[in-house]
Design a protein around this motif. Structure first.
Motif, short mmCIF file in Angstrom:
data_model
loop_
_atom_site.label_atom_id
_atom_site.label_comp_id
_atom_site.label_asym_id
_atom_site.label_seq_id
_atom_site.Cartn_x
_atom_site.Cartn_y
_atom_site.Cartn_z
N CYS A 126 0.80 -1.03 -0.12
CA CYS A 126 -0.06 0.05 -0.11
C CYS A 126 1.04 1.25 0.15
O CYS A 126 1.79 1.34 0.87
CB CYS A 126 -0.97 0.10 1.30
N HIS A 135 -6.91 -9.06 -3.25
CA HIS A 135 -8.17 -8.79 -2.67
C HIS A 135 -8.25 -7.48 -2.05
O HIS A 135 -9.38 -6.83 -1.90
CB HIS A 135 -8.87 -10.05 -2.13
N CYS A 136 -7.07 -7.18 -1.31
CA CYS A 136 -7.19 -5.94 -0.37
C CYS A 136 -6.63 -4.93 -1.13
O CYS A 136 -6.66 -3.73 -0.55
CB CYS A 136 -6.18 -6.39 0.68
N THR A 172 -6.25 -2.08 -4.16
CA THR A 172 -6.72 -1.47 -5.51
C THR A 172 -5.61 -0.61 -5.99
O THR A 172 -4.93 0.00 -5.29
CB THR A 172 -8.09 -0.99 -5.36
N GLN A 232 -5.45 3.11 -8.14
CA GLN A 232 -5.94 4.40 -8.37
C GLN A 232 -5.01 5.18 -8.91
O GLN A 232 -4.01 5.67 -8.28
CB GLN A 232 -6.75 4.96 -7.12
N LYS A 237 -0.87 1.98 -5.79
CA LYS A 237 -1.54 0.65 -5.24
C LYS A 237 -1.93 1.43 -3.71
O LYS A 237 -1.23 1.83 -3.14
CB LYS A 237 -0.62 -0.21 -5.13
N LYS A 263 -7.81 -1.12 0.14
CA LYS A 263 -9.09 -0.74 0.13
C LYS A 263 -9.57 -0.28 1.33
O LYS A 263 -10.38 0.52 1.38
CB LYS A 263 -9.96 -2.13 -0.13
N LYS A 264 -9.05 -0.45 2.49
CA LYS A 264 -9.40 0.11 3.87
C LYS A 264 -8.90 1.35 3.93
O LYS A 264 -9.55 2.58 4.66
CB LYS A 264 -8.90 -0.60 5.03
N LEU A 312 -8.73 3.40 1.06
CA LEU A 312 -9.31 3.96 -0.37
C LEU A 312 -10.09 5.25 -0.16
O LEU A 312 -9.79 6.20 -0.76
CB LEU A 312 -10.04 3.04 -0.98
N ASP A 313 -10.81 5.26 1.00
CA ASP A 313 -11.71 6.45 1.22
C ASP A 313 -10.72 7.39 1.57
O ASP A 313 -10.79 8.77 0.97
CB ASP A 313 -12.73 6.15 2.37
#
Length: 192
Positions: free
Chosen positions: A86, A96-97, A99, A101, A105, A108-109, A111-112
């Motif tokens: 990350c 799976h965790c 993403t 953008q 990389k 996802k936790k 991402l917000d």
């Protein structure tokens, strides 16, 4: 009678050889005429040689990634192999965790946090000018800012083509949220 038969066979063989010779000569003439009428053959092009790319003195991003908390397994799924790190936390995550953008990389936790913030470039430094001590300090600052103060900082590699010297130059770009920019710049004053 046998002599006559022998003479006839020899005559037929000589005739056959003459016919084959005439066909070869006619075929050769035909190919010569065709060659003269066709456009000239293009000379084969020389293979294109790419200029040698000078490798920066130290691969800064690789050094940063290895010094951050990297693991073979996902932080959230201990039985899954890590897919990448990350950019915000530096932790390893499975596919799976994670993403992606805008070529970054992000877990996802987080991402917000990434999508809700306005990100600005804090600094861009040529990799050739960064010492190993500066890389070590950059990793320490990134880790401390995230773990102690929950301030995200993204370190990313960028490349520029220098047309004059015909080289690819590697840069390290530091990106932060707009509201944290001044504070992070002061923390990274050693990079100037």
């Amino acid at each position: 009678m046998e002599n006559l038969l022998l003479v006839l066979v020899i005559f037929l063989l000589l005739t056959l050889i003459c016919v084959i010779g005439a066909l070869v000569w006619t075929g050769h003439r035909f190919l010569k005429l065709k060659e003269q009428q066709s456009p000239p053959k293009k000379q084969p092009k020389e293979p294109m040689v790419m200029p040698a790319v000078s490798k920066p003195e130290g691969d800064v991003l690789k050094a940063i990634r290895t010094q951050l908390k990297s693991s073979v397994y996902c932080v959230d799924h201990e039985d899954m192999l890590a897919y990448g790190q990350c950019a915000i936390s530096g932790d390893s995550y499975c596919e799976h965790c994670l993403t992606k953008q805008k070529d970054i990389k992000v877990a996802k936790k987080y991402l917000d946090l990434y999508l809700d913030s306005e990100w600005v470039e804090v600094s861009m430094i040529a990799n050739a000018k960064i010492s190993q001590d500066a890389v070590d300090r950059l990793v320490k600052v990134k880790r401390c800012l995230w773990e102690d103060e929950s301030l995200p900082m993204i370190v990313q590699g960028h490349y520029k083509i220098n047309v004059q010297s015909d080289e690819i130059e590697a840069y390290t770009v530091i990106i932060a949220r707009k509201e944290d920019c001044d504070y992070i710049q002061s923390e990274l004053s050693f990079m100037a």
